[in-house]
Design an enzyme around this catalytic site. Structure first.
Site, PDB file in Angstrom:
ATOM      1  N   GLU A   1      42.072  34.239  36.256  1.00 54.23           N
ATOM      2  CA  GLU A   1      41.237  33.809  35.132  1.00 54.23           C
ATOM      3  C   GLU A   1      39.770  33.829  35.532  1.00 54.23           C
ATOM      4  O   GLU A   1      39.431  33.887  36.714  1.00 54.23           O
ATOM      5  CB  GLU A   1      41.613  32.378  34.693  1.00 54.23           C
ATOM      6  CG  GLU A   1      43.085  32.211  34.333  1.00 54.23           C
ATOM      7  CD  GLU A   1      43.368  30.948  33.521  1.00 54.23           C
ATOM      8  OE1 GLU A   1      42.422  30.373  32.943  1.00 54.23           O
ATOM      9  OE2 GLU A   1      44.548  30.551  33.477  1.00 54.23           O
TER      10      GLU A   1
ATOM     11  N   GLN B   1      57.188  23.941  34.583  1.00 53.72           N
ATOM     12  CA  GLN B   1      56.632  24.230  33.261  1.00 53.72           C
ATOM     13  C   GLN B   1      57.735  24.474  32.227  1.00 53.72           C
ATOM     14  O   GLN B   1      57.696  23.939  31.116  1.00 53.72           O
ATOM     15  CB  GLN B   1      55.725  25.465  33.360  1.00 53.72           C
ATOM     16  CG  GLN B   1      54.954  25.788  32.084  1.00 53.72           C
ATOM     17  CD  GLN B   1      54.005  26.983  32.282  1.00 53.72           C
ATOM     18  OE1 GLN B   1      53.890  27.546  33.365  1.00 53.72           O
ATOM     19  NE2 GLN B   1      53.314  27.358  31.223  1.00 53.72           N
TER      20      GLN B   1
ATOM     21  N   ARG C   1      56.199  27.427  37.600  1.00 54.01           N
ATOM     22  CA  ARG C   1      56.858  27.904  36.379  1.00 54.01           C
ATOM     23  C   ARG C   1      58.163  27.184  36.065  1.00 54.01           C
ATOM     24  O   ARG C   1      58.528  27.052  34.893  1.00 54.01           O
ATOM     25  CB  ARG C   1      57.138  29.406  36.502  1.00 54.01           C
ATOM     26  CG  ARG C   1      55.908  30.253  36.691  1.00 54.01           C
ATOM     27  CD  ARG C   1      55.000  30.221  35.486  1.00 54.01           C
ATOM     28  NE  ARG C   1      53.886  31.159  35.648  1.00 54.01           N
ATOM     29  CZ  ARG C   1      52.794  31.132  34.894  1.00 54.01           C
ATOM     30  NH1 ARG C   1      52.662  30.228  33.942  1.00 54.01           N
ATOM     31  NH2 ARG C   1      51.838  32.010  35.088  1.00 54.01           N
TER      32      ARG C   1
ATOM     33  N   HIS D   1      48.410  39.262  27.944  1.00 55.79           N
ATOM     34  CA  HIS D   1      49.128  38.196  28.649  1.00 55.79           C
ATOM     35  C   HIS D   1      50.053  37.440  27.684  1.00 55.79           C
ATOM     36  O   HIS D   1      51.240  37.242  27.971  1.00 55.79           O
ATOM     37  CB  HIS D   1      48.134  37.225  29.290  1.00 55.79           C
ATOM     38  CG  HIS D   1      48.784  36.003  29.882  1.00 55.79           C
ATOM     39  ND1 HIS D   1      49.630  36.058  30.967  1.00 55.79           N
ATOM     40  CD2 HIS D   1      48.720  34.691  29.522  1.00 55.79           C
ATOM     41  CE1 HIS D   1      50.063  34.837  31.256  1.00 55.79           C
ATOM     42  NE2 HIS D   1      49.522  33.991  30.398  1.00 55.79           N
TER      43      HIS D   1
ATOM     44  N   ASP E   1      44.498  29.569  38.211  1.00 64.82           N
ATOM     45  CA  ASP E   1      45.240  28.454  37.609  1.00 64.82           C
ATOM     46  C   ASP E   1      46.661  28.474  38.189  1.00 64.82           C
ATOM     47  O   ASP E   1      47.579  29.058  37.611  1.00 64.82           O
ATOM     48  CB  ASP E   1      45.244  28.636  36.084  1.00 64.82           C
ATOM     49  CG  ASP E   1      46.075  27.590  35.373  1.00 64.82           C
ATOM     50  OD1 ASP E   1      46.312  26.516  35.962  1.00 64.82           O
ATOM     51  OD2 ASP E   1      46.489  27.843  34.221  1.00 64.82           O
TER      52      ASP E   1
ATOM     53  N   GLU F   1      54.497  37.856  34.964  1.00 65.26           N
ATOM     54  CA  GLU F   1      54.440  39.162  34.306  1.00 65.26           C
ATOM     55  C   GLU F   1      54.711  40.310  35.287  1.00 65.26           C
ATOM     56  O   GLU F   1      55.411  41.258  34.958  1.00 65.26           O
ATOM     57  CB  GLU F   1      53.062  39.374  33.675  1.00 65.26           C
ATOM     58  CG  GLU F   1      52.717  38.406  32.578  1.00 65.26           C
ATOM     59  CD  GLU F   1      51.224  38.398  32.306  1.00 65.26           C
ATOM     60  OE1 GLU F   1      50.513  37.562  32.912  1.00 65.26           O
ATOM     61  OE2 GLU F   1      50.755  39.228  31.524  1.00 65.26           O
TER      62      GLU F   1
ATOM     63  N   GLU G   1      47.463  32.462  38.362  1.00 60.31           N
ATOM     64  CA  GLU G   1      46.968  33.093  37.143  1.00 60.31           C
ATOM     65  C   GLU G   1      45.535  33.547  37.376  1.00 60.31           C
ATOM     66  O   GLU G   1      44.690  32.760  37.793  1.00 60.31           O
ATOM     67  CB  GLU G   1      47.032  32.121  35.948  1.00 60.31           C
ATOM     68  CG  GLU G   1      48.458  31.848  35.519  1.00 60.31           C
ATOM     69  CD  GLU G   1      48.590  31.086  34.205  1.00 60.31           C
ATOM     70  OE1 GLU G   1      49.595  31.292  33.521  1.00 60.31           O
ATOM     71  OE2 GLU G   1      47.699  30.285  33.888  1.00 60.31           O
TER      72      GLU G   1
ATOM     73  N   LYS H   1      50.700  22.382  35.962  1.00 56.97           N
ATOM     74  CA  LYS H   1      49.376  22.951  36.194  1.00 56.97           C
ATOM     75  C   LYS H   1      48.344  21.918  36.640  1.00 56.97           C
ATOM     76  O   LYS H   1      47.160  22.230  36.708  1.00 56.97           O
ATOM     77  CB  LYS H   1      48.895  23.646  34.917  1.00 56.97           C
ATOM     78  CG  LYS H   1      49.616  24.964  34.669  1.00 56.97           C
ATOM     79  CD  LYS H   1      49.411  25.453  33.275  1.00 56.97           C
ATOM     80  CE  LYS H   1      50.074  26.797  33.039  1.00 56.97           C
ATOM     81  NZ  LYS H   1      49.385  27.934  33.681  1.00 56.97           N
TER      82      LYS H   1
ATOM     83  N   THR I   1      43.637  23.817  40.879  1.00 58.04           N
ATOM     84  CA  THR I   1      43.000  24.975  40.251  1.00 58.04           C
ATOM     85  C   THR I   1      41.875  25.388  41.194  1.00 58.04           C
ATOM     86  O   THR I   1      41.015  24.578  41.522  1.00 58.04           O
ATOM     87  CB  THR I   1      42.419  24.605  38.868  1.00 58.04           C
ATOM     88  OG1 THR I   1      43.458  24.051  38.060  1.00 58.04           O
ATOM     89  CG2 THR I   1      41.813  25.818  38.179  1.00 58.04           C
TER      90      THR I   1
ATOM     91  N   ASP J   1      41.669  25.010  29.321  1.00 54.77           N
ATOM     92  CA  ASP J   1      42.200  26.318  29.669  1.00 54.77           C
ATOM     93  C   ASP J   1      42.657  27.021  28.393  1.00 54.77           C
ATOM     94  O   ASP J   1      43.517  26.510  27.671  1.00 54.77           O
ATOM     95  CB  ASP J   1      43.371  26.169  30.651  1.00 54.77           C
ATOM     96  CG  ASP J   1      43.742  27.492  31.298  1.00 54.77           C
ATOM     97  OD1 ASP J   1      42.934  28.438  31.237  1.00 54.77           O
ATOM     98  OD2 ASP J   1      44.847  27.564  31.865  1.00 54.77           O
TER      99      ASP J   1
HETATM  100 CA    CA Z   1      46.136  29.348  32.565  1.00 56.66          CA
END
Ligand code: CA
Length: 426
Positions: free
Chosen positions: A211, A250, A247, A143, A243, A374, A209, A263, A267, A136
């Site tokens: 992607e 993380q 948080r 971002h 993804d 975000e 996320e 993570k 996915t 990844d």
């Molecule tokens: Ca990612």
């Protein structure tokens, strides 16, 4: 112009103007009939899948490299992908001609047609690729800047290495799932800022996320470096990637080695792989790179595509999705060829089916943010939905859908759905 891109091409299969799968797309996937049976490789046209294994059995790929290889009888695309670009191109051309409205070979053969053309309602799409390794990246400047600003302030938004190399980490392939697979809220450790010690429980800050992923067709040898110019020879196609990220887990675990359990639990990928050939008419340039990258990362070609992206959210109390963000694949600062060249510069080998995900694709405006982190600006500005629901993080019962599509005057090349619903912890 390549015959398969002709905007005037029409199929004898009825295809809605808004369909993701006109005759110009010809994506590849793997399906299982809901009534049972073997997994077969297929393409999509309109609201139908076209069984390529049975087409091959009927001799319709005669004279191409796939003839007699049985690659369409495999439960994944890997064998087909390993054949290389000529085989992919030949297959695409055969399918394009078979589906063309002027061609009667399949159109007028009712027995075969009834066998190979199956309504999408009657099949279940499978994870199309056996992914060996999953990487990844973190290639969207917007971002990285947004996340950096939220955590470190605008002066230190980008880390010193960011403009010089495509930052990435090695992810977890075993938990890659296909569109429609439910996601269980992961459990783990986190530490609230006002606490001295960590606590254990279901993640309280579940995020997505937006992607795109590149799937490797031809692998490389250990010790081999692939140049930016040769990178596309190794790319079979692209799909949407969500993804999923926890948080709070993380934030507590990531230093000093980066994301780990936050993570590794799921996915989601879309079920159809869109080939570079299908995307070719939508090729475009990416952002100007300043400072100039080191020689091995310099790219003078247009190696990205104008792919519209959208994120849609539906809470358990909603009947339909709200669009909460839009973005574009071409916003990425580091393109797929630079990512691939960087990945192999040490001599690390790539294998057929490997997934290189782009990293969250945010854009210049507030409405182009690719994650909840975000969109809520660090969990401070709730996302307001049309039914009155508000979200700072995902709640149980929430469904997230990613969409991607290239739009021309006459048709759209779509990626299908990439949906996951969040369920309570096991
Ligand atoms: Ca990612």
């Amino acid at each position: 112009m390549n015959e398969t891109h002709n905007p005037k091409l029409k199929s004898w299969v009825d295809v809605d103007r808004e369909s993701d799968f006109p005759i110009q797309n010809i994506p590849f996937g793997v399906f299982c009939p809901k009534s049972g049976g073997d997994l077969h490789v297929a393409t999509a046209v309109g609201d139908y899948v076209l069984d390529l294994a049975l087409l091959d059995d009927a001799g319709l790929f005669k004279g191409t490299e796939v003839e007699g290889t049985e690659v369409f009888h495999e439960p994944t695309l890997n064998a087909f992908m390993s054949l290389g670009r000529k085989a992919w191109k030949d297959t695409r051309l055969v399918i394009s001609r078979l589906l063309s409205e002027e061609n009667g070979a399949l159109r007028d053969n009712d027995d075969l047609k009834n066998e190979v053309l199956i309504s999408m309602n009657e099949v279940e799409m499978q994870l199309p690729i056996d992914v060996g390794d999953y990487t990844d990246f973190y290639s969207s400047r917007e971002h990285a800047s947004n996340v950096g600003t939220i955590f470190r302030g605008p002066e230190n938004a980008l880390m010193p290495n960011w403009l010089h190399l495509p930052v990435g980490y090695h992810g977890r392939a075993s938990s890659i799932v296909v569109n429609g697979t439910d996601i269980s809220r992961p459990k783990g450790q986190s530490k609230a800022p006002n606490m001295d010690v960590p606590s254990f429980g279901g993640s309280k800050r579940m995020d997505f996320e937006l992607e795109m992923g590149v799937f490797i067709g031809n692998g490389t040898n250990l010790g081999e470096n692939v140049s930016v110019d040769d990178a596309e020879e190794h790319i079979f196609g692209l799909a949407l990637v969500n993804d999923w990220s926890a948080r709070d887990i993380q934030a507590w675990e990531y230093q000093p080695l980066g994301p780990f359990l936050a993570k590794n639990f799921a996915t989601t990928v879309s079920p159809w792989i869109i080939t570079l050939e299908a995307l070719e008419p939508f090729r475009c340039s990416g952002p100007k790179q300043d400072p100039k990258p080191l020689e091995y990362l310099r790219n003078n070609n247009d190696s990205t595509f104008d792919i519209n992206l959208g994120i849609y959210l539906k809470t358990g109390r909603m009947d339909s999705y709200d669009c909460i963000s839009t973005s574009n694949y071409s916003y990425l600062y580091w393109d797929m060829c630079q990512q691939l060249a960087h990945h192999t510069i040490t001599g690390c080998n790539l294998r057929t089916g490997d997934l290189l995900a782009s990293g969250t694709i945010s854009g210049p405006e507030k409405e182009n943010r690719g994650s909840m982190l975000e969109l809520t600006w660090g969990w401070s500005e709730p996302i307001k939905l049309s039914n009155g629901d508000e979200r700072l993080a995902l709640e149980d019962g929430d469904s997230v859908m990613l969409k991607g599509w290239c739009q021309s005057e006459n048709y759209r090349i779509g990626f299908g759905d990439c949906i996951g619903k969040l369920l309570p912890s096991n």
